[in-house]
Motif scaffolding. Sequence first.
Motif, PDB file in Angstrom:
ATOM      1  N   MET A   1       0.962  -1.225   0.026  1.00  0.00           N
ATOM      2  CA  MET A   1       0.074   0.020   0.003  1.00  0.00           C
ATOM      3  C   MET A   1       0.980   1.147   0.159  1.00  0.00           C
ATOM      4  SD  MET A   1      -2.729   1.174   2.928  1.00  0.00           S
ATOM      5  CE  MET A   1      -4.259   1.984   2.239  1.00  0.00           C
ATOM      6  N   THR A   2       0.808   2.268  -0.826  1.00  0.00           N
ATOM      7  CA  THR A   2       1.490   3.456  -0.870  1.00  0.00           C
ATOM      8  C   THR A   2       0.697   4.454  -0.184  1.00  0.00           C
ATOM      9  OG1 THR A   2       2.298   2.838  -3.222  1.00  0.00           O
ATOM     10  CG2 THR A   2       2.565   4.750  -2.732  1.00  0.00           C
ATOM     11  N   VAL A   3       1.492   5.345   0.359  1.00  0.00           N
ATOM     12  CA  VAL A   3       0.868   6.358   1.203  1.00  0.00           C
ATOM     13  C   VAL A   3       1.660   7.565   1.011  1.00  0.00           C
ATOM     14  CG1 VAL A   3       0.234   4.766   3.255  1.00  0.00           C
ATOM     15  CG2 VAL A   3       2.515   5.951   3.230  1.00  0.00           C
ATOM     16  N   THR A   4       1.084   8.503   1.541  1.00  0.00           N
ATOM     17  CA  THR A   4       1.565  10.167   1.191  1.00  0.00           C
ATOM     18  C   THR A   4       2.123  10.391   2.573  1.00  0.00           C
ATOM     19  OG1 THR A   4       0.094  10.654  -0.628  1.00  0.00           O
ATOM     20  CG2 THR A   4       1.301  12.364   0.550  1.00  0.00           C
ATOM     21  N   ILE A   5       3.476  10.588   2.541  1.00  0.00           N
ATOM     22  CA  ILE A   5       4.224  10.891   3.809  1.00  0.00           C
ATOM     23  C   ILE A   5       4.509  12.418   3.882  1.00  0.00           C
ATOM     24  CG2 ILE A   5       6.151  10.766   5.447  1.00  0.00           C
ATOM     25  CD1 ILE A   5       6.182   7.769   4.440  1.00  0.00           C
ATOM     26  N   CYS A   6       4.007  13.299   4.679  1.00  0.00           N
ATOM     27  CA  CYS A   6       3.987  14.798   4.858  1.00  0.00           C
ATOM     28  C   CYS A   6       4.043  15.237   6.265  1.00  0.00           C
ATOM     29  CB  CYS A   6       2.804  15.291   4.079  1.00  0.00           C
ATOM     30  SG  CYS A   6       1.222  15.078   5.092  1.00  0.00           S
ATOM     31  N   TYR A  55       5.763  13.764  11.189  1.00  0.00           N
ATOM     32  CA  TYR A  55       5.179  13.222  10.113  1.00  0.00           C
ATOM     33  C   TYR A  55       4.188  12.390  10.183  1.00  0.00           C
ATOM     34  CZ  TYR A  55       8.947  15.555   7.572  1.00  0.00           C
ATOM     35  OH  TYR A  55       9.797  16.447   6.952  1.00  0.00           O
ATOM     36  N   VAL A  56       3.197  12.454   9.115  1.00  0.00           N
ATOM     37  CA  VAL A  56       2.029  11.451   9.215  1.00  0.00           C
ATOM     38  C   VAL A  56       2.267  10.687   7.636  1.00  0.00           C
ATOM     39  CG1 VAL A  56       0.722  12.530  10.765  1.00  0.00           C
ATOM     40  CG2 VAL A  56       0.386  13.321   8.458  1.00  0.00           C
ATOM     41  N   ALA A  57       1.724   9.379   7.846  1.00  0.00           N
ATOM     42  CA  ALA A  57       1.503   8.812   6.581  1.00  0.00           C
ATOM     43  C   ALA A  57      -0.050   8.746   6.441  1.00  0.00           C
ATOM     44  CB  ALA A  57       1.900   7.309   6.737  1.00  0.00           C
ATOM     45  N   LEU A  58      -0.516   9.148   5.318  1.00  0.00           N
ATOM     46  CA  LEU A  58      -1.779   9.455   4.827  1.00  0.00           C
ATOM     47  C   LEU A  58      -2.229   8.458   4.002  1.00  0.00           C
ATOM     48  CD1 LEU A  58      -1.885  13.393   4.532  1.00  0.00           C
ATOM     49  CD2 LEU A  58      -2.493  11.897   6.787  1.00  0.00           C
ATOM     50  N   ASP A  94      -4.767  -1.553  12.547  1.00  0.00           N
ATOM     51  CA  ASP A  94      -5.553  -2.203  11.493  1.00  0.00           C
ATOM     52  C   ASP A  94      -4.787  -2.176  10.326  1.00  0.00           C
ATOM     53  OD1 ASP A  94      -6.145   0.536  11.432  1.00  0.00           O
ATOM     54  OD2 ASP A  94      -7.758   0.156  10.299  1.00  0.00           O
ATOM     55  N   MET A  95      -3.766  -1.184  10.263  1.00  0.00           N
ATOM     56  CA  MET A  95      -2.881  -1.338   8.875  1.00  0.00           C
ATOM     57  C   MET A  95      -1.585  -1.770   8.977  1.00  0.00           C
ATOM     58  SD  MET A  95      -5.148   0.261   7.073  1.00  0.00           S
ATOM     59  CE  MET A  95      -4.529   0.714   5.626  1.00  0.00           C
ATOM     60  N   ARG A  96      -1.249  -2.380  10.091  1.00  0.00           N
ATOM     61  CA  ARG A  96       0.328  -2.940  10.115  1.00  0.00           C
ATOM     62  C   ARG A  96       0.310  -4.139   9.179  1.00  0.00           C
ATOM     63  NH1 ARG A  96      -0.193  -2.916  16.539  1.00  0.00           N
ATOM     64  NH2 ARG A  96       0.029  -0.724  16.840  1.00  0.00           N
ATOM     65  N   GLY A  97       1.526  -4.498   8.964  1.00  0.00           N
ATOM     66  CA  GLY A  97       1.858  -5.390   7.713  1.00  0.00           C
ATOM     67  C   GLY A  97       1.626  -5.031   6.300  1.00  0.00           C
ATOM     68  N   LYS A  98       1.214  -3.749   6.016  1.00  0.00           N
ATOM     69  CA  LYS A  98       1.038  -3.463   4.729  1.00  0.00           C
ATOM     70  C   LYS A  98       2.232  -2.592   4.145  1.00  0.00           C
ATOM     71  CE  LYS A  98      -4.021  -3.212   5.597  1.00  0.00           C
ATOM     72  NZ  LYS A  98      -3.955  -4.491   4.890  1.00  0.00           N
ATOM     73  N   GLY A  99       3.351  -2.387   4.885  1.00  0.00           N
ATOM     74  CA  GLY A  99       4.595  -1.704   4.209  1.00  0.00           C
ATOM     75  C   GLY A  99       4.443  -0.251   4.750  1.00  0.00           C
ATOM     76  N   ILE A 100       3.326   0.283   5.484  1.00  0.00           N
ATOM     77  CA  ILE A 100       3.460   1.615   5.848  1.00  0.00           C
ATOM     78  C   ILE A 100       4.487   2.120   6.831  1.00  0.00           C
ATOM     79  CG2 ILE A 100       2.121   3.243   7.035  1.00  0.00           C
ATOM     80  CD1 ILE A 100      -0.526   1.914   6.031  1.00  0.00           C
ATOM     81  N   GLY A 101       5.040   1.352   7.752  1.00  0.00           N
ATOM     82  CA  GLY A 101       6.160   1.412   8.526  1.00  0.00           C
ATOM     83  C   GLY A 101       7.101   1.315   8.011  1.00  0.00           C
ATOM     84  N   ALA A 102       7.445   0.581   6.921  1.00  0.00           N
ATOM     85  CA  ALA A 102       8.757   0.518   5.999  1.00  0.00           C
ATOM     86  C   ALA A 102       8.733   1.858   5.062  1.00  0.00           C
ATOM     87  CB  ALA A 102       8.793  -0.486   5.191  1.00  0.00           C
ATOM     88  N   GLN A 103       7.845   2.562   4.579  1.00  0.00           N
ATOM     89  CA  GLN A 103       7.808   3.739   3.852  1.00  0.00           C
ATOM     90  C   GLN A 103       8.129   4.734   4.829  1.00  0.00           C
ATOM     91  OE1 GLN A 103       4.550   4.103   0.825  1.00  0.00           O
ATOM     92  NE2 GLN A 103       3.844   2.156   1.793  1.00  0.00           N
ATOM     93  N   MET A 104       7.554   4.872   6.052  1.00  0.00           N
ATOM     94  CA  MET A 104       8.080   5.920   6.978  1.00  0.00           C
ATOM     95  C   MET A 104       9.537   5.912   7.244  1.00  0.00           C
ATOM     96  SD  MET A 104       4.683   6.372   9.520  1.00  0.00           S
ATOM     97  CE  MET A 104       4.717   4.958  10.489  1.00  0.00           C
ATOM     98  N   MET A 105       9.913   4.628   7.565  1.00  0.00           N
ATOM     99  CA  MET A 105      11.394   4.682   8.145  1.00  0.00           C
ATOM    100  C   MET A 105      12.213   4.984   6.947  1.00  0.00           C
ATOM    101  SD  MET A 105      11.497   3.780  11.163  1.00  0.00           S
ATOM    102  CE  MET A 105      13.228   3.144  11.340  1.00  0.00           C
ATOM    103  N   ALA A 106      11.880   4.694   5.549  1.00  0.00           N
ATOM    104  CA  ALA A 106      12.609   5.038   4.264  1.00  0.00           C
ATOM    105  C   ALA A 106      12.595   6.578   4.254  1.00  0.00           C
ATOM    106  CB  ALA A 106      12.139   4.449   3.228  1.00  0.00           C
ATOM    107  N   HIS A 107      11.646   7.203   4.580  1.00  0.00           N
ATOM    108  CA  HIS A 107      11.147   8.777   4.607  1.00  0.00           C
ATOM    109  C   HIS A 107      12.203   9.344   5.395  1.00  0.00           C
ATOM    110  CE1 HIS A 107       9.157  12.372   5.415  1.00  0.00           C
ATOM    111  NE2 HIS A 107       8.890  12.396   3.900  1.00  0.00           N
ATOM    112  N   ALA A 108      12.378   8.707   6.710  1.00  0.00           N
ATOM    113  CA  ALA A 108      13.017   9.370   7.771  1.00  0.00           C
ATOM    114  C   ALA A 108      14.588   9.285   7.522  1.00  0.00           C
ATOM    115  CB  ALA A 108      12.804   8.762   9.046  1.00  0.00           C
TER     116      ALA A 108
END
Length: 151
Positions: A1-6, A55-58, A94-108
Motif C-alpha cells: 500500500m502506497t501512502v503519502t508522507i507529509c 510526519y504522518v502517513a496518509l 489495523d494497517m500493520r503489515g502493509k508496508g506503511i512503517g517501512a515507507q515511513m522509515m525510508a522517508h526518515a
Amino acid sequence: MTVTICKAEPQHLPEILAILIAGAAGARVGQESGDIDDYRKAFDAMLAAPEMDIYVALGPDGDVLGTYQIHFLKGLAFKGRSRVELESVHTRADMRGKGIGAQMMAHAEDLARKAGAGLMQLTSNKTRKDAHRFYDQLGYDQSHVGFKKML
C-alpha cells in the motif's frame, strides 16, 4: 500500500493521538488522557521547532495511517556529524503489515541523509517484540541498552 508522507498539520492531531494512545506500552499505559487540549501546546511547539518535525502517513482518503517524530541532534561523536533520533514511530493497528512503517522509515532515513546525519537511532519499549523484529529487518542494530526515569 502506497501512502503519502507529509509534515503533520493541526488537523492531524486527533488521529495522531489515537494511534499513539493505542500503541502505548510500559510506563505510558493508562497515562495518556486522550483530551486534545492536554497535547495542543506541545504539538504546536513541536511544529515550530527547527530541530524536529512530526510526519504522518496518509491513506488515499487523507486519513492518518501512521506517524513518527524526527529529531536532528548535534554532537561531537562521529567527527561532529549530527545524528537523528526517531520517536513515536507507530502505524495504526489495523494497517500493520502493509508496508506503511517501512515507507515511513525510508522517508526518515532520506531526510537524515539529506541533512548529513551520520547515524539514525531510536528506542522501542522492550515489550514491543514485533517492532523489534521490524527494525531488525530494516537493518537496525540493537547496539545499546537504554535507561529511562519517569519524572
